[in-house]
Design an enzyme around this catalytic site. Structure first.
Site, PDB file in Angstrom:
ATOM      1  N   HIS A  85       6.241   7.069  11.433  1.00 46.92           N
ATOM      2  CA  HIS A  85       5.697   6.892  10.098  1.00 46.92           C
ATOM      3  C   HIS A  85       5.131   8.247   9.677  1.00 46.92           C
ATOM      4  CE1 HIS A  85       4.177   5.131   6.600  1.00 46.92           C
ATOM      5  NE2 HIS A  85       3.328   4.242   7.074  1.00 46.92           N
TER       6      HIS A  85
ATOM      7  N   ARG B  74       0.817  -1.212   0.000  1.00 47.11           N
ATOM      8  CA  ARG B  74       0.000   0.000   0.000  1.00 47.11           C
ATOM      9  C   ARG B  74       0.856   1.269   0.000  1.00 47.11           C
ATOM     10  NH1 ARG B  74      -5.436  -0.319   2.472  1.00 47.11           N
ATOM     11  NH2 ARG B  74      -5.390  -2.535   2.900  1.00 47.11           N
ATOM     12  N   THR B  75       1.771   1.345   0.958  1.00 47.72           N
ATOM     13  CA  THR B  75       2.599   2.544   1.104  1.00 47.72           C
ATOM     14  C   THR B  75       3.511   2.717  -0.111  1.00 47.72           C
ATOM     15  OG1 THR B  75       2.573   2.200   3.486  1.00 47.72           O
ATOM     16  CG2 THR B  75       4.219   3.709   2.647  1.00 47.72           C
TER      17      THR B  75
ATOM     18  N   ARG C 234      11.538   1.963   3.898  1.00 46.94           N
ATOM     19  CA  ARG C 234      10.799   1.272   4.931  1.00 46.94           C
ATOM     20  C   ARG C 234      11.633   0.082   5.389  1.00 46.94           C
ATOM     21  NH1 ARG C 234       5.205   1.202   6.282  1.00 46.94           N
ATOM     22  NH2 ARG C 234       4.696  -0.572   7.605  1.00 46.94           N
TER      23      ARG C 234
ATOM     24  N   LYS D 150      19.537  -8.422   2.022  1.00 44.80           N
ATOM     25  CA  LYS D 150      20.124  -8.872   3.279  1.00 44.80           C
ATOM     26  C   LYS D 150      21.642  -8.739   3.319  1.00 44.80           C
ATOM     27  CE  LYS D 150      16.493 -11.915   4.882  1.00 44.80           C
ATOM     28  NZ  LYS D 150      15.819 -13.124   4.427  1.00 44.80           N
TER      29      LYS D 150
END
Ligand SMILES: [Zn+2]
Lengths: 137, 303
Positions: B129, B51-52, B101, B80
């Site tokens: 946020h 969504r973001t 994020r 990673k």
């Protein structure tokens, strides 16, 4: 027991009894070549018992951290065998690599090159918070 | 160069400017269709939040810019291997602005410390946020026309949701607002937030029953009650349903109440409420894109 007075250096006085080894580690004295005398359980009018550290010719030592550890500690600067100055300890604005962040979700737990950095959030309550996640020290 | 890591990084005047620009984008998006032409947004999503991410990417594309980046679903192995500092140094050469994020708290600060482009914190592990907070602001302002003289109710998990804390602190900077915190004792608003409100003379009250106070509210902000916050299943089940908003609880509310929720919901709001004209959480979600357009224009200093 008698420990010779130092000629040039620092006398860290009024350390709470038994805490001298903590101070030794916080000041990273184990990494330094200078002569250090640790005197434990000295009789003291103010504290009953206290510890004292004497450090001969320290080169690069960060005393700010002492204000964080215990504001009762006093630091005397000695030149030619006499105390020439008493250093007043204040709460440092920042402490680096002294305490470790307890928050397992903190970025310092996975990015291990980051310093353990805490900043003074509230001088009244002596509260320090992690610069990254704001966890209390 | 500015970064947005915490909503309180922005002054009241700066917040007002972004919201005003957001409202302009909302009313005439076409006006800004080339505003960021030639600019590139990097979206670095170390944990999934489709969504973001889509909201950021759509915002950039709507202003004529381009998008690069990764999300954890598609490239976890690449992600990673390298630390945040090195990744962000490299990305700074490929993009003009970056939204990050990451599941760890404080990760956006690490990115900002190593970046030569503006960093937007798109969520750092429940820590901050800011684009959610600004989105909430745009929704409130575009409906109510103001940030002052409001009674704002917040309901649900008020202990752990730090984005809720930021929302409270941000609104508390405007005059004559009042807060009503609705939460069980286990999930009440933390002491340091109460201290800040007291210090600034902002009135608030606390209760554990929504029905008794819903009639006083101009805004009702429902929060997600997350299972992982509880020690055991039983406690979770006991608390989660107490704060479900349904038609019955809503019957005592004002006709111009604004019901908000950051979405996705778990089951804090019954589906039957969705058709109520006071339910504005889908509208709130739409505001996210307009606000992100405004924020990127500000950070890239074209507006
Ligand atoms: Zn931390």
């Amino acid at each position: 027991m008698q420990v010779d007075s130092i000629k040039d250096g620092l006398v860290i006085d009024h350390v709470a009894a038994g805490k001298s080894m903590d101070i030794y580690h916080y000041l990273k004295l184990d990494d330094m070549d200078c002569v250090v005398a640790i005197i434990k359980n000295v009789r003291s009018q103010k504290l009953g018992r206290k510890d004292v550290l004497k450090i001969e010719d320290p080169v690069d030592i960060d005393l700010d951290v002492l204000g964080y550890i215990d504001p009762n500690i006093t630091v005397n600067i000695v030149r030619n065998g006499v105390i020439v100055d008493k250093k007043k300890l204040s709460l440092p604005n920042e402490i680096t690599n002294v305490v470790k962040c307890k928050n397992p979700r903190c970025v310092t737990s996975s990015e291990n090159y980051l310093p353990q950095l805490f900043t003074l959030a509230d001088a009244e309550t002596r509260t320090y918070r992690c610069r990254y996640c704001e966890q209390k020290a | 160069m500015r970064h947005i890591l915490d909503p309180l990084d922005l002054s009241v005047a700066e917040t007002d400017e972004i919201i005003a620009l957001g409202e302009s984008v909302m009313s005439d998006g076409g006006k800004y269709s080339r505003a960021l032409s030639g600019k590139i947004l990097a979206t670095l999503f170390y944990e999934p939040s489709t969504r973001t991410r889509l909201s950021f990417e759509s915002a950039m594309l709507s202003m004529g810019g381009g998008v690069i980046g990764f999300s954890s679903e598609e490239s976890s192995s690449v992600v990673k291997g390298e630390n945040i500092a090195d990744t962000i140094r490299t990305v700074s050469h490929y993009a003009d602005i970056c939204a990050i994020r990451h599941p760890k708290e404080g990760s956006a600060l690490v990115a900002a410390q190593n970046a030569s482009i503006p960093i937007i914190n798109a969520g750092d592990g429940g820590h901050q946020h800011p684009t959610q907070t600004l989105t909430d602001f745009l929704a409130i302002h575009s409906i109510k026309g103001r940030f002052d003289n409001l009674t704002i109710g917040l309901c649900g998990d008020l202990t752990f949701g730090r984005t809720v804390h930021s929302l409270v602190r941000s609104i508390a900077r405007y005059p004559n607002n009042r807060f009503i915190f609705v939460a069980p004792n286990e999930l009440r608003i933390p002491g340091y937030i109460r201290q800040i409100l007291i210090k600034n003379g902002v009135p608030f009250s606390e209760t554990s029953t929504l029905e008794a106070v819903i009639g006083e509210m101009d805004i009702l902000y429902m929060t997600r009650v997350q299972k992982e916050r509880f020690f055991n299943e039983e406690e979770y089940l006991r608390l989660k349903d107490i704060y479900i908003l349904d038609k019955r609880k809503l019957s005592g509310a004002n006709s111009d109440l604004v019901i908000m929720h950051p979405l996705p919901r778990v089951n804090e709001i019954a589906r039957e409420v969705d058709d109520d004209p006071r339910a504005r959480y889908f509208y709130q979600a739409q505001c996210g894109k307009f606000m992100r357009m405004a924020l990127m224009m500000k950070l890239l200093e074209v507006m």
